[in-house]
Design a protein around this motif. Structure first.
Motif, short mmCIF file in Angstrom:
data_model
loop_
_atom_site.label_atom_id
_atom_site.label_comp_id
_atom_site.label_asym_id
_atom_site.label_seq_id
_atom_site.Cartn_x
_atom_site.Cartn_y
_atom_site.Cartn_z
N PRO A 1 0.83 -1.20 0.00
CA PRO A 1 0.00 0.00 0.00
C PRO A 1 0.87 1.26 0.00
O PRO A 1 1.99 1.23 0.49
CB PRO A 1 -0.79 -0.11 1.31
CG PRO A 1 0.06 -0.95 2.20
CD PRO A 1 0.90 -1.83 1.33
N GLY A 2 0.34 2.32 -0.59
CA GLY A 2 1.03 3.60 -0.53
C GLY A 2 2.17 3.76 -1.51
O GLY A 2 2.95 4.70 -1.39
N VAL A 3 2.32 2.85 -2.46
CA VAL A 3 3.36 3.05 -3.47
C VAL A 3 2.77 3.14 -4.88
O VAL A 3 3.46 2.95 -5.87
CB VAL A 3 4.48 1.98 -3.42
CG1 VAL A 3 5.21 2.05 -2.08
CG2 VAL A 3 3.96 0.58 -3.66
N GLY A 4 1.48 3.46 -4.91
CA GLY A 4 0.80 3.78 -6.16
C GLY A 4 0.95 2.72 -7.23
O GLY A 4 0.84 1.52 -6.97
N PRO A 5 1.26 3.17 -8.46
CA PRO A 5 1.30 2.26 -9.61
C PRO A 5 2.44 1.24 -9.53
O PRO A 5 2.51 0.31 -10.32
CB PRO A 5 1.50 3.19 -10.81
CG PRO A 5 2.06 4.45 -10.24
CD PRO A 5 1.54 4.56 -8.84
N LEU A 6 3.33 1.43 -8.55
CA LEU A 6 4.48 0.53 -8.42
C LEU A 6 4.13 -0.73 -7.62
O LEU A 6 4.93 -1.67 -7.56
CB LEU A 6 5.61 1.30 -7.73
CG LEU A 6 7.03 0.84 -8.03
CD1 LEU A 6 7.35 1.03 -9.50
CD2 LEU A 6 8.01 1.60 -7.17
N ALA A 7 2.93 -0.75 -7.05
CA ALA A 7 2.55 -1.83 -6.12
C ALA A 7 2.80 -3.23 -6.70
O ALA A 7 3.36 -4.08 -6.03
CB ALA A 7 1.11 -1.68 -5.69
N PRO B 1 12.83 -5.17 1.27
CA PRO B 1 12.12 -4.31 2.23
C PRO B 1 10.62 -4.27 1.97
O PRO B 1 10.18 -4.43 0.82
CB PRO B 1 12.77 -2.93 2.02
CG PRO B 1 13.59 -3.02 0.80
CD PRO B 1 13.85 -4.45 0.50
N THR B 2 9.84 -4.08 3.02
CA THR B 2 8.38 -4.08 2.86
C THR B 2 7.77 -2.69 2.89
O THR B 2 6.66 -2.50 2.44
CB THR B 2 7.69 -4.93 3.95
OG1 THR B 2 7.95 -4.35 5.22
CG2 THR B 2 8.18 -6.37 3.94
N LYS B 3 8.50 -1.71 3.45
CA LYS B 3 7.90 -0.37 3.55
C LYS B 3 8.94 0.68 3.89
O LYS B 3 10.09 0.36 4.19
CB LYS B 3 6.79 -0.37 4.59
CG LYS B 3 7.30 -0.75 5.97
CD LYS B 3 6.18 -0.75 7.00
CE LYS B 3 6.77 -1.10 8.35
NZ LYS B 3 5.84 -1.52 9.32
N PHE B 4 8.50 1.95 3.89
CA PHE B 4 9.37 3.04 4.31
C PHE B 4 9.68 2.90 5.79
O PHE B 4 8.84 2.44 6.57
CB PHE B 4 8.68 4.39 4.07
CG PHE B 4 8.62 4.79 2.62
CD1 PHE B 4 9.78 5.19 1.95
CD2 PHE B 4 7.43 4.76 1.93
CE1 PHE B 4 9.74 5.56 0.62
CE2 PHE B 4 7.38 5.12 0.59
CZ PHE B 4 8.53 5.52 -0.07
N ALA C 1 11.81 5.74 -8.88
CA ALA C 1 10.72 4.81 -9.16
C ALA C 1 9.40 5.29 -8.57
O ALA C 1 8.33 5.07 -9.13
CB ALA C 1 11.06 3.43 -8.60
N PHE C 2 9.48 5.95 -7.43
CA PHE C 2 8.27 6.41 -6.75
C PHE C 2 8.61 7.53 -5.79
O PHE C 2 9.62 7.47 -5.09
CB PHE C 2 7.63 5.25 -5.98
CG PHE C 2 6.40 5.64 -5.20
CD1 PHE C 2 5.21 5.90 -5.86
CD2 PHE C 2 6.45 5.78 -3.82
CE1 PHE C 2 4.07 6.28 -5.15
CE2 PHE C 2 5.32 6.16 -3.10
CZ PHE C 2 4.13 6.41 -3.77
N LEU C 3 7.77 8.56 -5.77
CA LEU C 3 7.99 9.67 -4.83
C LEU C 3 6.69 10.04 -4.14
O LEU C 3 5.65 10.18 -4.79
CB LEU C 3 8.52 10.91 -5.57
CG LEU C 3 8.63 12.18 -4.71
CD1 LEU C 3 9.76 12.07 -3.70
CD2 LEU C 3 8.83 13.42 -5.58
N VAL C 4 6.75 10.18 -2.82
CA VAL C 4 5.61 10.74 -2.10
C VAL C 4 6.15 11.91 -1.26
O VAL C 4 7.22 11.81 -0.66
CB VAL C 4 4.87 9.67 -1.25
CG1 VAL C 4 5.78 9.06 -0.20
CG2 VAL C 4 3.64 10.26 -0.58
#
Ligand SMILES: [Mn+2]
Length: 371
Positions: free
Chosen positions: A17-23, A215-218, A307-310
Protein backbone atom coordinates in the motif's frame (compact mmCIF):
# COMPACT_ATOMS: atom_id res chain seq x y z
CA UNK A 1 31.94 -27.65 8.58
CA UNK A 2 28.35 -26.60 7.97
CA UNK A 3 27.33 -23.61 5.86
CA UNK A 4 23.87 -22.29 5.20
CA UNK A 5 21.68 -19.31 4.31
CA UNK A 6 19.17 -17.86 6.74
CA UNK A 7 16.20 -15.82 5.52
CA UNK A 8 12.69 -15.03 6.81
CA UNK A 9 9.72 -12.73 6.27
CA UNK A 10 9.69 -12.92 2.48
CA UNK A 11 5.97 -12.09 2.93
CA UNK A 12 5.05 -13.28 -0.54
CA UNK A 13 1.58 -12.05 -1.46
CA UNK A 14 1.81 -8.90 0.58
CA UNK A 15 0.10 -5.93 -0.97
CA UNK A 16 2.25 -2.85 -1.10
CA UNK A 17 0.00 0.00 0.00
CA UNK A 18 1.03 3.60 -0.53
CA UNK A 19 3.36 3.05 -3.47
CA UNK A 20 0.80 3.78 -6.16
CA UNK A 21 1.30 2.26 -9.61
CA UNK A 22 4.48 0.53 -8.42
CA UNK A 23 2.55 -1.83 -6.12
CA UNK A 24 2.56 -4.76 -8.54
CA UNK A 25 6.28 -4.54 -9.23
CA UNK A 26 7.10 -4.21 -5.55
CA UNK A 27 4.94 -7.27 -4.91
CA UNK A 28 6.66 -9.27 -7.67
CA UNK A 29 10.05 -8.27 -6.23
CA UNK A 30 9.28 -10.39 -3.16
CA UNK A 31 9.27 -13.63 -5.18
CA UNK A 32 12.33 -12.41 -7.05
CA UNK A 33 14.16 -11.92 -3.74
CA UNK A 34 13.48 -15.59 -2.94
CA UNK A 35 14.91 -16.46 -6.35
CA UNK A 36 18.08 -14.57 -5.41
CA UNK A 37 18.34 -16.47 -2.11
CA UNK A 38 18.00 -19.79 -3.97
CA UNK A 39 20.61 -18.68 -6.53
CA UNK A 40 22.98 -17.69 -3.70
CA UNK A 41 22.50 -21.13 -2.16
CA UNK A 42 23.65 -22.69 -5.42
CA UNK A 43 26.59 -20.28 -5.95
CA UNK A 44 27.93 -20.72 -2.43
CA UNK A 45 27.23 -24.43 -2.29
CA UNK A 46 25.16 -24.09 0.89
CA UNK A 47 24.33 -27.24 2.86
CA UNK A 48 20.78 -25.96 3.35
CA UNK A 49 18.56 -22.87 3.34
CA UNK A 50 16.55 -21.80 6.41
CA UNK A 51 13.30 -19.83 6.07
CA UNK A 52 12.39 -18.73 9.62
CA UNK A 53 8.67 -18.04 9.13
CA UNK A 54 6.39 -15.74 7.14
CA UNK A 55 7.52 -16.96 3.75
CA UNK A 56 3.94 -16.02 2.85
CA UNK A 57 1.98 -12.93 3.86
CA UNK A 58 -0.94 -15.15 4.96
CA UNK A 59 -2.61 -18.50 4.32
CA UNK A 60 -4.85 -17.05 1.59
CA UNK A 61 -2.18 -16.23 -0.98
CA UNK A 62 -3.41 -16.90 -4.52
CA UNK A 63 -2.98 -20.30 -6.11
CA UNK A 64 -0.85 -18.77 -8.85
CA UNK A 65 1.58 -17.03 -6.49
CA UNK A 66 1.81 -20.14 -4.30
CA UNK A 67 2.73 -22.19 -7.37
CA UNK A 68 5.32 -19.63 -8.42
CA UNK A 69 6.89 -19.79 -4.96
CA UNK A 70 6.90 -23.60 -5.02
CA UNK A 71 8.52 -23.40 -8.42
CA UNK A 72 11.35 -21.21 -7.10
CA UNK A 73 11.94 -23.57 -4.16
CA UNK A 74 11.88 -26.62 -6.44
CA UNK A 75 15.00 -25.23 -8.13
CA UNK A 76 16.96 -25.09 -4.86
CA UNK A 77 19.96 -27.38 -5.07
CA UNK A 78 19.94 -28.24 -1.34
CA UNK A 79 17.38 -28.93 1.43
CA UNK A 80 15.17 -26.01 2.46
CA UNK A 81 13.99 -25.94 6.10
CA UNK A 82 10.85 -23.88 6.61
CA UNK A 83 8.89 -23.05 9.75
CA UNK A 84 5.45 -21.42 9.76
CA UNK A 85 5.45 -17.83 11.06
CA UNK A 86 2.60 -15.89 12.64
CA UNK A 87 1.39 -14.69 9.22
CA UNK A 88 1.46 -18.12 7.55
CA UNK A 89 0.83 -20.07 10.78
CA UNK A 90 0.39 -23.82 10.63
CA UNK A 91 -3.07 -25.42 10.90
CA UNK A 92 -5.72 -27.21 8.83
CA UNK A 93 -6.01 -24.27 6.42
CA UNK A 94 -2.24 -23.75 6.15
CA UNK A 95 -0.84 -22.76 2.79
CA UNK A 96 1.85 -25.41 3.35
CA UNK A 97 -0.80 -28.18 3.21
CA UNK A 98 -2.02 -27.07 -0.22
CA UNK A 99 -1.36 -29.20 -3.25
CA UNK A 100 0.22 -26.32 -5.19
CA UNK A 101 2.82 -25.78 -2.46
CA UNK A 102 3.63 -29.48 -2.12
CA UNK A 103 4.79 -29.43 -5.74
CA UNK A 104 8.00 -27.78 -4.44
CA UNK A 105 9.43 -31.26 -3.90
CA UNK A 106 10.70 -33.49 -1.11
CA UNK A 107 13.85 -31.44 -0.45
CA UNK A 108 11.58 -28.67 0.88
CA UNK A 109 10.85 -29.54 4.51
CA UNK A 110 8.03 -27.72 6.27
CA UNK A 111 8.97 -28.44 9.89
CA UNK A 112 5.56 -27.93 11.46
CA UNK A 113 6.04 -30.08 14.57
CA UNK A 114 7.91 -28.70 17.54
CA UNK A 115 10.30 -31.60 17.92
CA UNK A 116 13.98 -32.09 17.05
CA UNK A 117 14.68 -33.31 13.53
CA UNK A 118 18.00 -35.02 12.83
CA UNK A 119 19.62 -34.72 9.40
CA UNK A 120 22.41 -37.23 9.93
CA UNK A 121 24.06 -36.72 6.53
CA UNK A 122 24.63 -33.08 7.56
CA UNK A 123 25.40 -34.01 11.19
CA UNK A 124 22.85 -31.44 12.36
CA UNK A 125 19.80 -31.44 14.65
CA UNK A 126 17.19 -28.81 13.80
CA UNK A 127 14.85 -27.51 16.53
CA UNK A 128 11.94 -25.98 14.61
CA UNK A 129 9.46 -23.68 16.38
CA UNK A 130 6.54 -23.16 13.99
CA UNK A 131 3.67 -20.82 14.93
CA UNK A 132 0.11 -22.18 15.15
CA UNK A 133 -1.78 -18.90 15.45
CA UNK A 134 -1.35 -15.18 14.75
CA UNK A 135 -0.38 -14.24 18.28
CA UNK A 136 0.69 -16.08 21.39
CA UNK A 137 1.97 -14.99 24.81
CA UNK A 138 4.07 -18.14 25.05
CA UNK A 139 7.68 -18.55 24.13
CA UNK A 140 8.03 -20.71 21.00
CA UNK A 141 11.37 -22.13 22.22
CA UNK A 142 10.24 -23.20 25.72
CA UNK A 143 9.95 -26.86 24.68
CA UNK A 144 13.56 -27.21 23.55
CA UNK A 145 15.92 -29.63 25.33
CA UNK A 146 19.18 -30.05 23.50
CA UNK A 147 19.67 -33.70 22.62
CA UNK A 148 23.00 -35.42 21.98
CA UNK A 149 23.76 -37.16 18.71
CA UNK A 150 24.99 -34.64 16.14
CA UNK A 151 27.88 -32.20 15.91
CA UNK A 152 25.65 -29.19 15.14
CA UNK A 153 22.45 -27.83 16.71
CA UNK A 154 20.37 -25.16 14.97
CA UNK A 155 17.11 -23.67 16.26
CA UNK A 156 14.61 -21.94 13.95
CA UNK A 157 12.02 -19.68 15.61
CA UNK A 158 9.64 -16.83 14.81
CA UNK A 159 8.71 -14.17 17.36
CA UNK A 160 9.70 -11.12 19.31
CA UNK A 161 12.30 -10.05 21.84
CA UNK A 162 10.18 -8.08 24.34
CA UNK A 163 13.36 -7.01 26.14
CA UNK A 164 14.02 -4.86 23.09
CA UNK A 165 10.52 -3.92 21.97
CA UNK A 166 8.16 -3.14 24.83
CA UNK A 167 4.53 -4.19 24.49
CA UNK A 168 5.23 -7.17 22.26
CA UNK A 169 4.48 -9.79 24.93
CA UNK A 170 1.84 -11.46 22.77
CA UNK A 171 3.98 -11.94 19.68
CA UNK A 172 5.69 -15.19 20.62
CA UNK A 173 8.04 -13.56 23.15
CA UNK A 174 11.54 -14.91 23.66
CA UNK A 175 13.91 -13.71 26.37
CA UNK A 176 17.53 -13.05 25.67
CA UNK A 177 18.77 -15.31 28.48
CA UNK A 178 16.31 -18.05 27.48
CA UNK A 179 17.85 -18.09 23.98
CA UNK A 180 21.38 -18.05 25.40
CA UNK A 181 20.50 -21.00 27.62
CA UNK A 182 19.46 -23.27 24.75
CA UNK A 183 23.05 -24.20 23.93
CA UNK A 184 22.53 -23.92 20.18
CA UNK A 185 25.28 -23.29 17.64
CA UNK A 186 22.95 -20.88 15.89
CA UNK A 187 19.39 -19.59 16.40
CA UNK A 188 17.74 -18.40 13.18
CA UNK A 189 15.00 -15.91 14.02
CA UNK A 190 12.22 -14.45 11.93
CA UNK A 191 9.53 -11.77 12.45
CA UNK A 192 11.58 -8.58 12.46
CA UNK A 193 12.20 -7.13 9.02
CA UNK A 194 15.64 -5.79 9.93
CA UNK A 195 18.90 -7.62 10.47
CA UNK A 196 19.46 -7.87 14.24
CA UNK A 197 21.97 -7.84 15.78
CA UNK A 198 24.42 -6.65 13.16
CA UNK A 199 26.81 -9.63 12.88
CA UNK A 200 29.69 -7.21 12.26
CA UNK A 201 29.08 -5.60 15.68
CA UNK A 202 28.07 -8.68 17.67
CA UNK A 203 29.50 -11.75 15.93
CA UNK A 204 29.07 -13.88 19.08
CA UNK A 205 25.33 -13.37 19.52
CA UNK A 206 23.58 -16.76 19.97
CA UNK A 207 20.73 -15.60 17.72
CA UNK A 208 20.17 -13.43 14.65
CA UNK A 209 17.22 -12.00 12.79
CA UNK A 210 17.95 -12.09 9.06
CA UNK A 211 15.32 -9.44 8.33
CA UNK A 212 13.29 -9.50 5.11
CA UNK A 213 15.26 -10.17 1.89
CA UNK A 214 13.26 -7.37 0.25
CA UNK A 215 12.12 -4.31 2.23
CA UNK A 216 8.38 -4.08 2.86
CA UNK A 217 7.90 -0.37 3.55
CA UNK A 218 9.37 3.04 4.31
CA UNK A 219 11.21 3.38 7.57
CA UNK A 220 12.59 -0.17 7.75
CA UNK A 221 16.30 -0.10 8.57
CA UNK A 222 18.72 -2.87 7.61
CA UNK A 223 16.23 -4.73 5.52
CA UNK A 224 17.07 -6.45 2.21
CA UNK A 225 19.68 -8.98 3.31
CA UNK A 226 20.11 -12.70 3.85
CA UNK A 227 22.55 -14.12 6.42
CA UNK A 228 25.34 -16.49 5.47
CA UNK A 229 26.38 -18.77 8.33
CA UNK A 230 29.50 -20.93 8.54
CA UNK A 231 29.79 -23.35 11.46
CA UNK A 232 32.80 -25.29 12.50
CA UNK A 233 33.11 -27.39 15.64
CA UNK A 234 35.21 -24.63 17.18
CA UNK A 235 34.17 -21.44 15.37
CA UNK A 236 31.30 -19.64 13.71
CA UNK A 237 30.98 -16.78 11.26
CA UNK A 238 27.85 -14.86 10.27
CA UNK A 239 27.70 -12.24 7.53
CA UNK A 240 25.10 -10.28 5.58
CA UNK A 241 24.59 -10.62 1.83
CA UNK A 242 22.43 -7.99 0.06
CA UNK A 243 19.39 -9.36 -1.79
CA UNK A 244 16.98 -6.48 -2.29
CA UNK A 245 15.81 -4.94 -5.53
CA UNK A 246 13.96 -1.87 -4.26
CA UNK A 247 15.28 0.69 -1.81
CA UNK A 248 12.87 2.65 0.40
CA UNK A 249 14.27 5.97 1.65
CA UNK A 250 12.58 8.34 4.02
CA UNK A 251 14.23 11.79 3.95
CA UNK A 252 13.32 14.75 6.17
CA UNK A 253 14.16 18.39 5.53
CA UNK A 254 13.57 21.69 7.24
CA UNK A 255 13.11 24.30 4.51
CA UNK A 256 13.41 28.04 4.95
CA UNK A 257 14.86 29.20 1.68
CA UNK A 258 16.04 28.18 -1.77
CA UNK A 259 19.43 27.11 -0.33
CA UNK A 260 17.73 24.16 1.42
CA UNK A 261 16.32 22.96 -1.91
CA UNK A 262 19.71 22.33 -3.45
CA UNK A 263 20.53 19.98 -0.55
CA UNK A 264 17.50 17.84 -1.44
CA UNK A 265 18.55 17.68 -5.08
CA UNK A 266 22.12 16.73 -4.13
CA UNK A 267 20.97 13.99 -1.75
CA UNK A 268 18.76 12.39 -4.41
CA UNK A 269 21.55 12.65 -7.00
CA UNK A 270 23.84 10.71 -4.65
CA UNK A 271 21.72 7.52 -4.82
CA UNK A 272 23.31 5.08 -7.23
CA UNK A 273 20.22 3.26 -8.51
CA UNK A 274 17.37 5.72 -8.92
CA UNK A 275 15.24 3.43 -11.08
CA UNK A 276 14.59 1.18 -8.07
CA UNK A 277 14.49 3.95 -5.46
CA UNK A 278 11.29 4.80 -3.58
CA UNK A 279 11.45 8.14 -1.77
CA UNK A 280 9.32 9.68 0.92
CA UNK A 281 10.13 13.37 1.44
CA UNK A 282 8.96 14.78 4.77
CA UNK A 283 9.13 18.57 4.62
CA UNK A 284 8.75 21.16 7.35
CA UNK A 285 9.38 24.89 7.62
CA UNK A 286 7.95 28.23 6.54
CA UNK A 287 8.55 29.30 2.94
CA UNK A 288 7.65 32.07 0.52
CA UNK A 289 5.52 31.55 -2.56
CA UNK A 290 8.62 31.81 -4.74
CA UNK A 291 10.39 29.03 -2.82
CA UNK A 292 7.22 26.92 -2.95
CA UNK A 293 7.20 27.22 -6.74
CA UNK A 294 10.87 26.22 -6.96
CA UNK A 295 10.14 23.29 -4.65
CA UNK A 296 7.28 22.11 -6.86
CA UNK A 297 9.59 22.15 -9.90
CA UNK A 298 12.24 20.22 -7.95
CA UNK A 299 9.83 17.51 -6.76
CA UNK A 300 8.49 17.14 -10.32
CA UNK A 301 12.09 16.53 -11.49
CA UNK A 302 12.71 14.03 -8.68
CA UNK A 303 9.47 12.18 -9.48
CA UNK A 304 10.72 11.67 -13.04
CA UNK A 305 14.08 10.37 -11.80
CA UNK A 306 13.05 7.83 -9.16
CA UNK A 307 10.72 4.81 -9.16
CA UNK A 308 8.27 6.41 -6.75
CA UNK A 309 7.99 9.67 -4.83
CA UNK A 310 5.61 10.74 -2.10
CA UNK A 311 5.85 14.22 -0.56
CA UNK A 312 4.53 14.84 2.97
CA UNK A 313 4.28 18.62 3.31
CA UNK A 314 1.62 19.09 6.00
CA UNK A 315 4.27 20.71 8.18
CA UNK A 316 5.39 23.08 5.45
CA UNK A 317 3.64 26.44 5.61
CA UNK A 318 3.43 29.16 3.04
CA UNK A 319 4.15 32.72 4.17
CA UNK A 320 3.99 35.18 1.26
CA UNK A 321 6.58 37.99 1.47
CA UNK A 322 5.64 41.69 1.29
CA UNK A 323 6.54 41.68 -2.41
CA UNK A 324 4.39 38.65 -3.04
CA UNK A 325 1.48 40.29 -1.21
CA UNK A 326 1.96 43.42 -3.29
CA UNK A 327 1.09 41.43 -6.42
CA UNK A 328 -2.49 42.02 -5.28
CA UNK A 329 -3.82 45.51 -5.85
CA UNK A 330 -2.87 47.76 -2.96
CA UNK A 331 -5.79 48.47 -0.65
CA UNK A 332 -7.94 45.85 -2.36
CA UNK A 333 -9.85 43.43 -0.20
CA UNK A 334 -7.61 40.48 -1.07
CA UNK A 335 -4.45 42.33 -0.11
CA UNK A 336 -6.11 43.51 3.13
CA UNK A 337 -7.24 39.99 3.99
CA UNK A 338 -3.80 38.56 3.37
CA UNK A 339 -1.96 41.24 5.28
CA UNK A 340 -4.34 40.91 8.26
CA UNK A 341 -3.85 37.16 8.29
CA UNK A 342 -0.14 37.71 8.21
CA UNK A 343 -0.35 40.16 11.10
CA UNK A 344 -2.34 37.58 13.08
CA UNK A 345 0.25 34.96 12.15
CA UNK A 346 3.10 37.13 13.41
CA UNK A 347 1.29 37.96 16.67
CA UNK A 348 0.00 34.46 17.32
CA UNK A 349 1.27 32.15 20.02
CA UNK A 350 3.47 29.26 18.91
CA UNK A 351 0.58 26.84 19.10
CA UNK A 352 -1.72 28.99 16.93
CA UNK A 353 0.80 30.22 14.37
CA UNK A 354 0.54 27.14 12.17
CA UNK A 355 -3.20 27.57 11.64
CA UNK A 356 -2.72 31.16 10.41
CA UNK A 357 0.06 30.00 8.10
CA UNK A 358 -2.28 27.36 6.65
CA UNK A 359 -5.01 29.99 6.23
CA UNK A 360 -2.60 32.29 4.35
CA UNK A 361 -1.56 29.46 2.06
CA UNK A 362 -5.17 28.54 1.37
CA UNK A 363 -6.29 32.12 0.67
CA UNK A 364 -3.23 32.87 -1.44
CA UNK A 365 -3.71 29.78 -3.59
CA UNK A 366 -7.42 30.56 -4.06
CA UNK A 367 -6.69 34.14 -5.08
CA UNK A 368 -4.03 33.34 -7.62
CA UNK A 369 -6.10 30.71 -9.37
CA UNK A 370 -7.51 32.03 -12.63
CA UNK A 371 -11.18 32.90 -12.13
MN1 LIG B 1 5.92 -12.42 11.63
Amino acid sequence: MLQFLHTADVQIGMTAPGVGPLAQKVQAARVESLERVVALGRERNADFIVIAGDLFENNRVSRELTMRTADVLRKASQPVFIIAGNHDYYGPSSIYCREEFRSAGSHVHVLSDRKPVVFSDLDVTIYPCSCFETRSPESPVAWIRKQPGTAYHVCIAHGNLPDRIAGSDHDYPMRDEELRGLGMDYIALGHWHSVYPDPADRPDSPYFYSGAPEPTKFGEDNSGYVLWVELDTSSRSVSTVPTSCYQFEELSYEIHGAENLSAIGRDIEAFAKKETLLVKLALAGVISVDVREQLDRLTADIARMVAFLVVRDDALVLAPTDDELARFSAGGISARLLSRLRQRHDDASDSERAQYARAIALVYNMLREPA
